[in-house]
Design a protein around this motif. Sequence first.
Motif, PDB file in Angstrom:
ATOM      1  N   GLN A  99       3.225   4.833  -2.595  1.00 38.65           N
ATOM      2  CA  GLN A  99       4.387   4.470  -2.449  1.00 38.65           C
ATOM      3  C   GLN A  99       6.204   3.789  -3.006  1.00 38.65           C
ATOM      4  O   GLN A  99       7.391   3.806  -1.737  1.00 38.65           O
ATOM      5  N   GLN A 100       6.426   4.449  -4.008  1.00 40.82           N
ATOM      6  CA  GLN A 100       7.009   4.972  -4.483  1.00 40.82           C
ATOM      7  C   GLN A 100       8.325   6.460  -3.644  1.00 40.82           C
ATOM      8  O   GLN A 100       9.255   5.666  -3.329  1.00 40.82           O
ATOM      9  N   GLN A 101       7.637   7.303  -3.396  1.00 38.46           N
ATOM     10  CA  GLN A 101       8.147   7.871  -2.407  1.00 38.46           C
ATOM     11  C   GLN A 101       8.454   7.700  -1.181  1.00 38.46           C
ATOM     12  O   GLN A 101       9.549   7.661  -0.508  1.00 38.46           O
ATOM     13  N   TYR A 102       8.116   6.582  -0.550  1.00 34.57           N
ATOM     14  CA  TYR A 102       8.542   5.337   0.234  1.00 34.57           C
ATOM     15  C   TYR A 102       9.596   4.933   0.355  1.00 34.57           C
ATOM     16  O   TYR A 102      10.473   4.651   1.096  1.00 34.57           O
ATOM     17  N   LEU A 103       9.792   4.337  -0.793  1.00 39.64           N
ATOM     18  CA  LEU A 103      11.009   3.424  -1.108  1.00 39.64           C
ATOM     19  C   LEU A 103      11.720   3.980  -1.391  1.00 39.64           C
ATOM     20  O   LEU A 103      13.214   3.939  -1.080  1.00 39.64           O
ATOM     21  N   ALA A 104      11.664   5.192  -1.690  1.00 37.78           N
ATOM     22  CA  ALA A 104      12.376   6.271  -2.409  1.00 37.78           C
ATOM     23  C   ALA A 104      13.901   6.387  -0.729  1.00 37.78           C
ATOM     24  O   ALA A 104      14.748   6.568  -0.540  1.00 37.78           O
ATOM     25  N   ALA A 107       1.554  -3.631  -9.631  1.00 33.15           N
ATOM     26  CA  ALA A 107      -0.086  -3.497  -9.824  1.00 33.15           C
ATOM     27  C   ALA A 107      -0.252  -4.376  -8.033  1.00 33.15           C
ATOM     28  O   ALA A 107      -1.079  -4.887  -7.224  1.00 33.15           O
ATOM     29  N   GLY A 108       1.163  -4.184  -6.996  1.00 39.34           N
ATOM     30  CA  GLY A 108       1.109  -4.479  -5.536  1.00 39.34           C
ATOM     31  C   GLY A 108       1.687  -3.381  -4.635  1.00 39.34           C
ATOM     32  O   GLY A 108       2.707  -2.337  -5.650  1.00 39.34           O
ATOM     33  N   SER A 109       2.369  -3.730  -3.581  1.00 37.33           N
ATOM     34  CA  SER A 109       2.621  -2.788  -2.845  1.00 37.33           C
ATOM     35  C   SER A 109       3.747  -2.887  -1.692  1.00 37.33           C
ATOM     36  O   SER A 109       3.405  -4.383  -1.879  1.00 37.33           O
ATOM     37  N   PHE A 110       5.306  -3.013  -1.358  1.00 37.18           N
ATOM     38  CA  PHE A 110       5.575  -3.552  -0.213  1.00 37.18           C
ATOM     39  C   PHE A 110       5.318  -3.309   0.967  1.00 37.18           C
ATOM     40  O   PHE A 110       4.860  -2.587   1.210  1.00 37.18           O
ATOM     41  N   PRO A 111       4.955  -5.084   1.553  1.00 34.38           N
ATOM     42  CA  PRO A 111       4.730  -5.465   2.968  1.00 34.38           C
ATOM     43  C   PRO A 111       4.760  -3.889   3.842  1.00 34.38           C
ATOM     44  O   PRO A 111       6.260  -4.304   4.527  1.00 34.38           O
ATOM     45  N   THR A 166       3.506  -9.243  -5.236  1.00 33.85           N
ATOM     46  CA  THR A 166       4.644  -8.112  -5.156  1.00 33.85           C
ATOM     47  C   THR A 166       4.887  -8.511  -3.250  1.00 33.85           C
ATOM     48  O   THR A 166       5.702  -8.183  -2.776  1.00 33.85           O
ATOM     49  N   ALA A 167       4.235  -8.791  -2.561  1.00 30.80           N
ATOM     50  CA  ALA A 167       4.184  -9.162  -1.040  1.00 30.80           C
ATOM     51  C   ALA A 167       5.179 -10.565  -0.564  1.00 30.80           C
ATOM     52  O   ALA A 167       6.552 -10.484  -0.006  1.00 30.80           O
TER      53      ALA A 167
END
Length: 218
Positions: A183-188, A143-147, A122-123
């Motif tokens: 993470q979803q909220q952050y990306l939104a 199964a990961g996140s935005f760096p 994902t990174a």
Amino acid sequence: MTEHHLAVTRTARYYQQGELSAQTRQVWFVCHGYGQLAAYFSRHFAFLAAANPDTVIIAPEGLSRFYLQGNGGRMGASWMTRDDRLHEIDDHIGFLNQLAENVLAECPVDIHITVLGFSQGTATVTRWLTRTPIRPHHLILWAGSFPEDVDATLAQQLLSGLKTTLVVGTDDEYISVAQATRQQQYLAGLGAISQLITFAGKHELNRAVLEQLAGSQR
């Protein structure tokens, strides 16, 4: 003692499911997680290409390979470690840019591009997409996140209006549903058109979810 760096040419490896042609309508770039090999990772997506001849899966492999235990046996690959990480990031971004250029040169100009990263991948895919002219139609972070170290301006330029899906197993050992929700909220907040999909499982891919995601592309 002083540290120096020298750029060299090396051979990178990737695997392909399906055949590229003028009839290709969808290309998936899928990046594995830490300690995996692209040959095995790509098999999880083989059914997508088998079911739809217009779909091609491209699975690049991390440039660093190692024995998973001791000095022999099973092998794995990694995209980067914390040692000399910035040069490793540059190297894999260069690899992915060259690979994508070669692949997309064989596709119609209106090709639909999906980019999926799993775990460490994902990174890898998000850093790559902030440093490439390629604009995907769908970004899947599984199964990961935005760096966190990606520049906020670059992140916003990438995510603004981009369909972005986060996927996590309810029993994932490394990322919880609560973390994925944040993470979803952050990306939104950065402009992504984001959704979160959960499934009953651990730190793994899930065929039913892949079928769901593939169906949403059509």
